[in-house]
Design a protein around this motif. Structure first.
Motif: not given
Length: 93
Positions: A4-9, A19-24
């Motif tokens: 989920t977006q919350e888990q990604i954050e 960062d590279w995975a987060y930005f994708q």
């Protein structure tokens, strides 16, 4: 498994996602990610610069304090040596 977006954050904020995975995966546009990446880079550079400036100030203050202490020690040493020599040579006058 999709996060989920919350888990990604959370993963990114806690250093578990680079960062590279987060930005994708964060769902933002490339432009938004670019702005965020440059903002973070600027903050990191500014923080490093401020730390270097603080270290330089600390070293300068330390050096100045060392100079003052050295001058004071020389003064006291000169007086002490003079007194000790006077005491030693008292009988020869």
């Amino acid at each position: 498994m999709a996060y989920t977006q919350e888990q990604i954050e959370w993963l990114h904020d806690n250093g578990k996602m680079p960062d590279w995975a987060y930005f994708q995966q964060n769902g933002k546009t490339a432009q938004q990610n670019y702005v965020e990446a440059t903002r973070r880079a600027k903050e990191k550079i500014l923080k490093r610069y401020e730390e270097q400036q603080a270290e330089a100030r600390r070293k300068a203050e330390e050096k100045e304090l060392e100079k003052k202490l050295e001058a004071e020690l020389e003064k006291k040493l000169e007086k002490t040596l003079e007194k000790a020599l006077d005491d030693l040579l008292k009988g020869f006058k």
